[in-house]
Write an enzyme that holds these catalytic residues in place. Structure first.
Site, PDB file in Angstrom:
ATOM      1  N   LYS A  80       0.846  -1.196   0.000  1.00 35.83           N
ATOM      2  CA  LYS A  80       0.000   0.000   0.000  1.00 35.83           C
ATOM      3  C   LYS A  80       0.882   1.248   0.000  1.00 35.83           C
ATOM      4  CE  LYS A  80      -3.763   1.908   2.886  1.00 35.83           C
ATOM      5  NZ  LYS A  80      -4.639   1.610   4.035  1.00 35.83           N
ATOM      6  N   SER A 137      -9.626   1.480   3.371  1.00 36.50           N
ATOM      7  CA  SER A 137      -8.847   2.336   2.515  1.00 36.50           C
ATOM      8  C   SER A 137      -7.832   1.583   1.650  1.00 36.50           C
ATOM      9  CB  SER A 137      -8.078   3.353   3.366  1.00 36.50           C
ATOM     10  OG  SER A 137      -7.177   2.692   4.231  1.00 36.50           O
ATOM     11  N   SER A 176      -9.523  -1.158   7.386  1.00 34.14           N
ATOM     12  CA  SER A 176      -9.049  -0.956   6.011  1.00 34.14           C
ATOM     13  C   SER A 176      -8.417  -2.162   5.333  1.00 34.14           C
ATOM     14  CB  SER A 176      -8.061   0.197   5.967  1.00 34.14           C
ATOM     15  OG  SER A 176      -8.774   1.395   5.991  1.00 34.14           O
TER      16      SER A 176
HETATM   17  N1  GLN Z   1     -12.977   3.230   7.147  1.00 33.41           N
HETATM   18  C1  GLN Z   1     -12.185   3.582   8.264  1.00 33.41           C
HETATM   19  C2  GLN Z   1     -11.862   5.053   8.230  1.00 33.41           C
HETATM   20  O1  GLN Z   1     -12.233   5.687   7.321  1.00 33.41           O
HETATM   21  C3  GLN Z   1     -10.965   2.739   8.325  1.00 33.41           C
HETATM   22  C4  GLN Z   1      -9.717   3.343   7.820  1.00 33.41           C
HETATM   23  C5  GLN Z   1      -8.501   2.478   8.036  1.00 33.41           C
HETATM   24  O2  GLN Z   1      -8.590   1.383   8.600  1.00 33.41           O
HETATM   25  N2  GLN Z   1      -7.362   2.984   7.631  1.00 33.41           N
HETATM   26  O3  GLN Z   1     -11.250   5.573   9.110  1.00 33.41           O
END
Ligand code: GLN
Length: 479
Positions: A77, A152, A176
């Protein structure tokens, strides 16, 4: 024609000289090119990957034993530092930024002879659930291009889903890794907080962030985890205790587990009726197979999303203050009157809307006058959750839950409704608030044709039970 089933099978083929690392890399580079429309990668290191593969093929031919991830083609990532490679967190503010060092996890991949093939697209600074918040545009779900892949770590998920690498790394602050794994029909693991060093991982919310793994099989997940986990002098929160290995030679297939689920989770109004039905009937199958399953009350469920967003935005507002246009990345070209105007202009130009929203929210909850009402309160709820969870794991081996309330949604559906997007994190943020390891495994298919997963959590540091139980479910139940 190269085909990949698991790392073990790939290594077997390499030993038999039925394939080569060069064949693997050539195959993935062609696949990446062919599936460019998915927008899963933001950078591909073709030349380096080809060279590395040739070196590994040579070493093998000379009789060198294979290291753990010999020739394993991995995507990372775009939030993980890889020396002399771009690192942008899918943000304009880090456009053209190159890292001068490698994250500990990346160093461990390289030491185990993995081949890093490229950087994957993601939501800007890992903030989002759909990969629509990326400076590079959205990633498409390979099963249905009109749907989001989740976020994400959407690019990392699609890279595995569409066969554009063997395994990939993401980061999981609130789901994420697990949520995109659910939307894409693959395995996504978030280990215990601290299991994998965060050194070199761009910080979003430091007390939640954890590197996670996407793969197609549990043994692959376990092998990558084993390779990249461990204590680290550069990260004081990295666990000192080693990952436990299976020493138990008894047949895991016969083991009976004691499991619980939260009534409030399965009765939640946001949960898709069919996901609920399929999980309930799965629970009946587990009971019939001799596992003990208990429905328990968990009245704190409604508090977890607000708690998560208060704490993570607070941490983010502090972590992201370093992007000031002086030290790294984007710097405004406008003529500004003073330093404050310079910061403000640079950050307004460099950060996307969602990141700005979170910085402001975090600054607000930390401000004098609101600190006690929001930040302190949320810390107290987190403590309650941690205490309650550790008590639960005295009685149960695992907690099961849906990973997400719905299957992958259409691109654009929630992009103007941040609250709806946040609320859909209801099942995943729990594991980050409490630090326990959690996984999403692709067990189900919805009548709309899309896959969805089952989420499993175990006690702190007990990845072994988590992975063994997941393997048992994947082998014995095909829903
Ligand atoms: N959807 C969650 C957020 O927007 C998770 C993000 C993540 O795990 N980096 O914060």
């Amino acid at each position: 024609m190269f085909s990949f089933l698991s790392i073990e099978q790939y290594h077997e083929q390499l030993r038999l000289q039925a394939t080569s690392c060069t064949a693997a890399v050539t195959h993935y580079l062609a696949q990446i090119e062919e599936h460019k429309n998915l927008n899963a990668y933001v950078a591909v290191y073709a030349k380096e990957a080809v060279e590395k593969a040739a070196q590994l093929d040579k070493k093998r031919m000379e009789g060198e034993p294979l290291k753990a991830l010999h020739g394993v083609v991995i995507a990372i990532k775009d939030v993980m530092a890889y020396k002399n490679h771009r690192l942008t967190a899918a943000s304009k503010i880090l456009e053209n930024f190159e890292s001068i060092y490698s994250a500990t996890a990346i160093e461990k991949l390289e030491a185990a002879d993995a081949i890093i093939i490229g950087n994957c697209n993601c939501d800007e600074f890992a903030m989002g659930s759909s990969n629509e918040n990326s400076y590079y545009g959205p990633v498409l779900n390979a099963i249905d291009n009109s749907k989001v892949p989740g976020g994400s770590s959407g690019g990392s998920a699609v890279a595995v889903q569409a066969g554009l690498c063997m395994v990939s790394l993401g980061s999981d602050t609130g789901g994420s890794v697990r949520q995109p794994a659910d939307f894409c029909g693959i395995i996504g693991l978030k280990p215990t907080y601290g299991r994998i060093s965060r050194y070199g991982l761009i910080a979003y919310a430091s007390s939640f962030d954890q590197i996670g793994i996407f793969s197609q099989t549990i043994p692959d997940t376990a092998l990558v985890l084993q390779t990249i986990s461990g204590s680290d002098e550069y990260d004081s929160t990295a666990l000192k205790t080693p990952l436990s290995q299976s020493s138990d030679k008894t047949n895991q297939e016969d083991k009976k587990y004691s499991i619980c689920y939260f009534k409030e989770a399965l009765n939640h109004p946001s949960l898709d009726e069919q996901i609920k039905k399929q999980i309930l009937s799965f629970i009946e199958k587990l009971k019939a197979a001799g596992h003990q399953i208990k429905a328990i009350d968990f009245e704190l469920l409604e508090y977890i999303v607000p708690t998560y967003y208060v704490l993570t935005t607070a941490e983010a507002s502090s972590n992201l203050s370093r992007y000031d246009g002086v030290r790294f990345g984007h710097r405004t070209k406008d003529n500004v009157k003073n330093l404050t105007a310079f910061y403000s202009k640079t950050r307004t130009e460099g950060f996307g809307k969602e990141v700005q929203r979170r910085i402001m929210l975090g600054t607000f909850v930390l401000s004098t006058g609101y600190y006690d009402a929001y930040y302190s309160k949320a810390q107290q709820v987190r403590r309650l959750l941690v205490d309650k969870t550790s008590l639960l794991f005295k009685d149960f081996d695992a907690i099961i839950m849906p990973t997400v309330p719905t299957t992958a949604f259409p691109i654009g559906e929630k992009s103007n409704d941040p609250i709806a997007m946040y609320l859909a994190d209801i099942y995943t943020v729990f594991a980050n608030l409490t630090g326990v390891p959690a996984i999403s495994i692709p067990l189900f298919k919805h009548s709309n044709g899309l896959p969805f997963g089952l989420q499993i959590m175990t006690a702190q540091e007990d990845e072994l039970t988590l992975l063994q139980f997941s393997e048992l479910l994947l082998q014995q139940f095909d829903c």
